[in-house]
Motif scaffolding. Structure first.
Motif, PDB file in Angstrom:
ATOM      1  N   SER A  78       0.817  -1.218   0.000  1.00 23.70           N
ATOM      2  CA  SER A  78       0.000   0.000   0.000  1.00 23.70           C
ATOM      3  C   SER A  78       0.851   1.271   0.000  1.00 23.70           C
ATOM      4  N   ARG A  79       2.139   1.093  -0.246  1.00 26.70           N
ATOM      5  CA  ARG A  79       3.097   2.210  -0.291  1.00 26.70           C
ATOM      6  C   ARG A  79       3.098   3.028   0.998  1.00 26.70           C
ATOM      7  N   ALA A  80       2.971   2.343   2.112  1.00 29.05           N
ATOM      8  CA  ALA A  80       2.921   3.014   3.411  1.00 29.05           C
ATOM      9  C   ALA A  80       3.986   2.487   4.366  1.00 29.05           C
ATOM     10  N   GLU A  81       5.031   1.873   3.823  1.00 23.34           N
ATOM     11  CA  GLU A  81       6.053   1.265   4.676  1.00 23.34           C
ATOM     12  C   GLU A  81       6.818   2.275   5.519  1.00 23.34           C
ATOM     13  N   SER A  82       6.742   3.556   5.171  1.00 26.13           N
ATOM     14  CA  SER A  82       7.436   4.567   5.973  1.00 26.13           C
ATOM     15  C   SER A  82       6.668   4.920   7.245  1.00 26.13           C
ATOM     16  N   GLU A 111       8.660   0.507  14.923  1.00 28.36           N
ATOM     17  CA  GLU A 111       9.816   1.394  14.919  1.00 28.36           C
ATOM     18  C   GLU A 111       9.376   2.775  15.385  1.00 28.36           C
ATOM     19  N   ALA A 112      10.328   3.565  15.816  1.00 37.50           N
ATOM     20  CA  ALA A 112      10.031   4.941  16.225  1.00 37.50           C
ATOM     21  C   ALA A 112       9.367   5.688  15.072  1.00 37.50           C
ATOM     22  N   ARG A 113       8.382   6.503  15.405  1.00 36.64           N
ATOM     23  CA  ARG A 113       7.645   7.352  14.471  1.00 36.64           C
ATOM     24  C   ARG A 113       6.786   6.576  13.473  1.00 36.64           C
ATOM     25  N   LYS A 114       6.426   5.348  13.805  1.00 34.91           N
ATOM     26  CA  LYS A 114       5.494   4.583  12.985  1.00 34.91           C
ATOM     27  C   LYS A 114       4.265   4.261  13.828  1.00 34.91           C
ATOM     28  N   TYR A 115       3.127   4.050  13.152  1.00 32.57           N
ATOM     29  CA  TYR A 115       1.917   3.655  13.855  1.00 32.57           C
ATOM     30  C   TYR A 115       2.180   2.356  14.600  1.00 32.57           C
TER      31      TYR A 115
END
Length: 62
Positions: free
Chosen positions: A11-15, A21-25
């Protein structure tokens, strides 16, 4: 992996999601047993230990 990293990539949301990981949902549950390691007849007996939404604990058993 297909439920986490791979689906985020698809879904092109791997960031922003797909791994812890820090700063990820961070929406996940902690279960008393691994549902893939118990017989299917025992899955309904698995207890939810805690529920996390956006990296914050929203429910804790006990």
């Amino acid at each position: 992996k297909s439920y986490t990293v791979d689906s985020a990539y698809a879904s092109r949301a791997e960031s922003i999601k797909g791994s812890l990981e820090a700063r990820k949902y961070a929406d996940f549950v902690v279960l008393s047993e691994d549902p893939t390691a118990v017989p299917a007849s025992e899955i309904s007996q698995i207890q939810v230990e805690s529920t996390w939404v956006g990296g914050e604990c929203r429910y804790r058993a006990g």
